[in-house]
Design a protein around this motif. Structure first.
Motif, PDB file in Angstrom:
ATOM      1  N   THR A   7       0.821  -1.224   0.000  1.00  0.00           N
ATOM      2  CA  THR A   7       0.000   0.000   0.000  1.00  0.00           C
ATOM      3  C   THR A   7       0.852   1.270   0.000  1.00  0.00           C
ATOM      4  N   PHE A   8       2.161   1.116   0.039  1.00  0.00           N
ATOM      5  CA  PHE A   8       3.061   2.263   0.123  1.00  0.00           C
ATOM      6  C   PHE A   8       2.859   3.173  -1.087  1.00  0.00           C
ATOM      7  N   LEU A   9       2.775   4.482  -0.828  1.00  0.00           N
ATOM      8  CA  LEU A   9       2.585   5.451  -1.902  1.00  0.00           C
ATOM      9  C   LEU A   9       3.933   5.958  -2.414  1.00  0.00           C
ATOM     10  N   TRP A  10       4.095   5.910  -3.728  1.00  0.00           N
ATOM     11  CA  TRP A  10       5.278   6.448  -4.390  1.00  0.00           C
ATOM     12  C   TRP A  10       4.822   7.608  -5.269  1.00  0.00           C
ATOM     13  N   GLY A  11       5.279   8.801  -4.956  1.00  0.00           N
ATOM     14  CA  GLY A  11       4.778   9.935  -5.703  1.00  0.00           C
ATOM     15  C   GLY A  11       5.778  11.038  -5.916  1.00  0.00           C
ATOM     16  N   VAL A  12       5.287  12.109  -6.499  1.00  0.00           N
ATOM     17  CA  VAL A  12       6.011  13.373  -6.574  1.00  0.00           C
ATOM     18  C   VAL A  12       5.091  14.448  -6.022  1.00  0.00           C
ATOM     19  N   ALA A  13       5.700  15.507  -5.505  1.00  0.00           N
ATOM     20  CA  ALA A  13       4.943  16.615  -4.946  1.00  0.00           C
ATOM     21  C   ALA A  13       5.145  17.862  -5.798  1.00  0.00           C
ATOM     22  N   GLY A  40       4.198   7.849 -16.096  1.00  0.00           N
ATOM     23  CA  GLY A  40       5.279   7.242 -16.851  1.00  0.00           C
ATOM     24  C   GLY A  40       6.467   6.848 -16.002  1.00  0.00           C
ATOM     25  N   LEU A  41       6.586   7.452 -14.836  1.00  0.00           N
ATOM     26  CA  LEU A  41       7.654   7.070 -13.912  1.00  0.00           C
ATOM     27  C   LEU A  41       7.303   5.818 -13.110  1.00  0.00           C
ATOM     28  N   GLY A  42       6.094   5.315 -13.287  1.00  0.00           N
ATOM     29  CA  GLY A  42       5.685   4.130 -12.544  1.00  0.00           C
ATOM     30  C   GLY A  42       5.237   4.435 -11.134  1.00  0.00           C
ATOM     31  N   LEU A  43       4.822   5.676 -10.869  1.00  0.00           N
ATOM     32  CA  LEU A  43       4.404   6.073  -9.536  1.00  0.00           C
ATOM     33  C   LEU A  43       2.919   5.792  -9.333  1.00  0.00           C
ATOM     34  N   ASN A  44       2.494   5.872  -8.082  1.00  0.00           N
ATOM     35  CA  ASN A  44       1.076   5.612  -7.793  1.00  0.00           C
ATOM     36  C   ASN A  44       0.443   6.713  -6.955  1.00  0.00           C
ATOM     37  N   ALA A  45       1.107   7.881  -6.878  1.00  0.00           N
ATOM     38  CA  ALA A  45       0.556   8.994  -6.108  1.00  0.00           C
ATOM     39  C   ALA A  45       1.043  10.313  -6.683  1.00  0.00           C
ATOM     40  N   PHE A  46       0.231  11.339  -6.505  1.00  0.00           N
ATOM     41  CA  PHE A  46       0.593  12.677  -6.959  1.00  0.00           C
ATOM     42  C   PHE A  46       0.071  13.688  -5.948  1.00  0.00           C
ATOM     43  N   ARG A  47       0.983  14.490  -5.423  1.00  0.00           N
ATOM     44  CA  ARG A  47       0.598  15.530  -4.478  1.00  0.00           C
ATOM     45  C   ARG A  47       0.561  16.873  -5.196  1.00  0.00           C
ATOM     46  N   PHE A  48      -0.536  17.592  -5.040  1.00  0.00           N
ATOM     47  CA  PHE A  48      -0.668  18.916  -5.630  1.00  0.00           C
ATOM     48  C   PHE A  48      -1.534  19.775  -4.728  1.00  0.00           C
ATOM     49  N   SER A  49      -1.489  21.088  -4.950  1.00  0.00           N
ATOM     50  CA  SER A  49      -2.289  21.985  -4.122  1.00  0.00           C
ATOM     51  C   SER A  49      -3.443  22.568  -4.913  1.00  0.00           C
ATOM     52  N   LEU A  55      -3.122   7.017 -10.028  1.00  0.00           N
ATOM     53  CA  LEU A  55      -2.409   7.852  -9.070  1.00  0.00           C
ATOM     54  C   LEU A  55      -3.347   8.273  -7.939  1.00  0.00           C
ATOM     55  N   SER A  56      -2.929   8.056  -6.715  1.00  0.00           N
ATOM     56  CA  SER A  56      -3.713   8.504  -5.558  1.00  0.00           C
ATOM     57  C   SER A  56      -3.521  10.004  -5.379  1.00  0.00           C
ATOM     58  N   PRO A  57      -4.601  10.788  -5.390  1.00  0.00           N
ATOM     59  CA  PRO A  57      -4.461  12.235  -5.231  1.00  0.00           C
ATOM     60  C   PRO A  57      -4.213  12.619  -3.766  1.00  0.00           C
ATOM     61  N   ILE A  58      -3.107  13.304  -3.533  1.00  0.00           N
ATOM     62  CA  ILE A  58      -2.799  13.864  -2.219  1.00  0.00           C
ATOM     63  C   ILE A  58      -2.969  15.372  -2.357  1.00  0.00           C
ATOM     64  N   VAL A  59      -3.972  15.921  -1.704  1.00  0.00           N
ATOM     65  CA  VAL A  59      -4.343  17.315  -1.917  1.00  0.00           C
ATOM     66  C   VAL A  59      -3.881  18.191  -0.747  1.00  0.00           C
ATOM     67  N   THR A  60      -3.156  19.247  -1.081  1.00  0.00           N
ATOM     68  CA  THR A  60      -2.768  20.256  -0.103  1.00  0.00           C
ATOM     69  C   THR A  60      -3.745  21.416  -0.204  1.00  0.00           C
ATOM     70  N   PHE A  61      -4.362  21.776   0.910  1.00  0.00           N
ATOM     71  CA  PHE A  61      -5.388  22.812   0.896  1.00  0.00           C
ATOM     72  C   PHE A  61      -4.794  24.219   0.939  1.00  0.00           C
ATOM     73  N   SER A  62      -3.587  24.364   1.460  1.00  0.00           N
ATOM     74  CA  SER A  62      -2.892  25.656   1.405  1.00  0.00           C
ATOM     75  C   SER A  62      -1.390  25.405   1.338  1.00  0.00           C
ATOM     76  N   HIS A  63      -0.810  25.696   0.181  1.00  0.00           N
ATOM     77  CA  HIS A  63       0.641  25.554   0.009  1.00  0.00           C
ATOM     78  C   HIS A  63       1.241  26.962  -0.051  1.00  0.00           C
ATOM     79  N   PHE A  64       1.279  27.605   1.093  1.00  0.00           N
ATOM     80  CA  PHE A  64       1.817  28.950   1.316  1.00  0.00           C
ATOM     81  C   PHE A  64       0.922  30.063   0.775  1.00  0.00           C
ATOM     82  N   THR A  65       0.507  30.004  -0.488  1.00  0.00           N
ATOM     83  CA  THR A  65      -0.227  31.121  -1.063  1.00  0.00           C
ATOM     84  C   THR A  65      -1.666  31.186  -0.567  1.00  0.00           C
ATOM     85  N   ALA A  66      -2.204  32.402  -0.578  1.00  0.00           N
ATOM     86  CA  ALA A  66      -3.595  32.654  -0.203  1.00  0.00           C
ATOM     87  C   ALA A  66      -4.097  33.791  -1.097  1.00  0.00           C
TER      88      ALA A  66
END
Length: 426
Positions: free
Chosen positions: A9-15, A64-73, A106-117
């Motif tokens: 179940t380990f998530l491999w992603g990029v942020a 394409g990198l074979g990952l299963n997660a993506f973190r974005f805001s 890809l499992s979506p990892i959502v950041t609700f505030s990544h510094f900007t407002a």
């Protein structure tokens, strides 16, 4: 070689982060500060990486990198560019991104505030305003109402302790603090408000005030997210170096930990996980920080692949909750350093997991070279380079190195290259 020390179940992603990648985030506080005179920002973000337009291409790169997660805001300034005015188009866009992740496995990892407002938020007292927690909770609620049923993890705030970390380590020259204060004063005048503030340019004398404000915002946001979906894992991500001591440096190390990390690690005891964002190891001696012999990264500290495992270990020891590595990488123009560093760090993280430390996943920072805040486009941390004129994405050797180490842990289920449906960015 296939490794079996991490769970399936380990998530491999990029942020990634919206403002740093999307471009033209003109309703945000950071955009306003970039165009303030004087400005602490080396250059304006402008079109960034045109990620708002090229999000499908970028998700193809991730898959394409074979990952299963993506973190974005989700950029609050796009969703609510004016107070009380909600953009259906922006919500549609981020919903398409979530669905695009799921379509690519890809499992979506959502950041609700990544510094900007939003700019209006910064001009109305920012995070220290009395109604700030309620306003942020409203934003979290509208995001959850739209696509919260399809995301995998929720990160309320990104690195609310960053300024404490920078100031504790004297990462910025003294004149930078003066310029920051002048910039914020000029922004307040330009906005016609009494004050102006943003989450990653906080004056030293306001650190305690903002820590308390961020804490209130995190709790309120967590409650709002959980009210929509109680089973969604929610946490906060903090910046954390691996603080180690040579004989005589233990007191200094412990003081640094107490000043920069421990508040948030204790706060995380009420969350589902703690997000760890690690880039370096700091060595403490009896007289201060010590620079040991070795190859240096772009931050001026010795490259230490084991720093991630050390940071993860401490974060779990204090918080008692599982760790999600929401960011890890290396600032360097020499991609050979990155290609060697990432696999070594992952292997030591896996060794830490074998000792019993619960780690949910690993997200590398970042997919592509982007706008690195006050440093502009000078700092390089991406697995892909971006042509600043055509915005074409080109994989670096480190992209393949990361893909290969992920494949070794996922049992050979993925390709080792950085290819995708379209890796040209066109």
């Amino acid at each position: 070689m296939t490794h079996t020390s991490l769970p399936g179940t380990f998530l491999w992603g990029v942020a990634t982060a919206g403002h740093q990648n999307e471009g033209d985030n003109s309703s945000s506080d950071t955009w306003f500060l970039e165009h303030t005179a004087p400005s602490l920002f080396r250059e304006p973000s402008g079109p960034a990486c045109q990620g708002y337009q090229q999000w499908e291409t970028d998700l193809d790169l991730v898959a394409g990198l074979g990952l299963n997660a993506f973190r974005f805001s989700v950029e609050w300034a796009r969703v609510e560019p004016e107070r009380g005015v909600v953009s259906a188009e922006a919500l549609d866009h981020y919903e398409h991104m979530v669905d695009g992740c799921l379509e690519r496995g890809l499992s979506p990892i959502v950041t609700f505030s990544h510094f900007t407002a939003p700019h209006w938020f910064a001009a109305a007292g920012s995070w220290t305003a009395a109604d700030a927690p309620a306003r942020f909770a409203e934003q979290c609620d509208r995001v959850m109402a739209r696509f919260g049923d399809r995301i995998a993890y929720g990160v309320t705030l990104n690195e609310p302790n960053l300024e404490q970390l920078l100031q504790a380590g004297a990462k910025l020259p003294a004149e930078a603090e003066t310029l920051k204060t002048r910039m914020l004063a000029a922004a307040a005048r330009a906005a016609g408000s009494d004050t102006y503030a943003s989450a990653n340019v906080i004056p030293a004398h306001r650190q305690d005030e903002f820590q308390a404000a961020f804490t209130r915002a995190h709790r309120t946001a967590r409650d709002a997210i959980k009210a929509r979906r109680g089973d969604l894992p929610v946490g906060v991500s903090i910046a954390i170096a691996d603080e180690v001591a040579i004989p005589g440096g233990e007191e200094r190390r412990d003081a640094k930990r107490a000043a920069v990390y421990d508040h948030w690690l204790r706060e995380a005891r009420h969350d589902d996980f703690i997000g760890v964002q690690n880039y370096e190891r700091i060595v403490h001696g009896p007289d201060g920080e010590v620079t040991l012999d070795g190859e240096l990264n772009g931050m001026g500290t010795v490259i230490a692949p084991g720093s991630l495992a050390g940071a993860v270990r401490y974060a779990h020891e204090v918080s008692g909750v599982p760790v999600l590595v929401t960011e890890h990488g290396i600032q360097t123009p020499d991609d050979a350093q990155r290609a060697a560093f990432v696999p070594a760090a992952v292997h030591q993280l896996a060794a830490e997991v074998r000792t019993g430390t619960p780690v949910l996943g690993y997200c590398h920072w970042t997919l592509m070279d982007n706008f690195e805040w006050i440093f502009g486009y000078g700092a390089q941390l991406g697995l892909h380079e971006v042509d600043r004129e055509t915005f074409q994405r080109r994989p670096k050797p480190s992209a393949k190195a990361y893909a290969d180490v992920v494949r070794s842990y996922r049992g050979g289920l993925t390709d080792s290259g950085s290819g995708s449906r379209n890796n040209n960015g066109n």
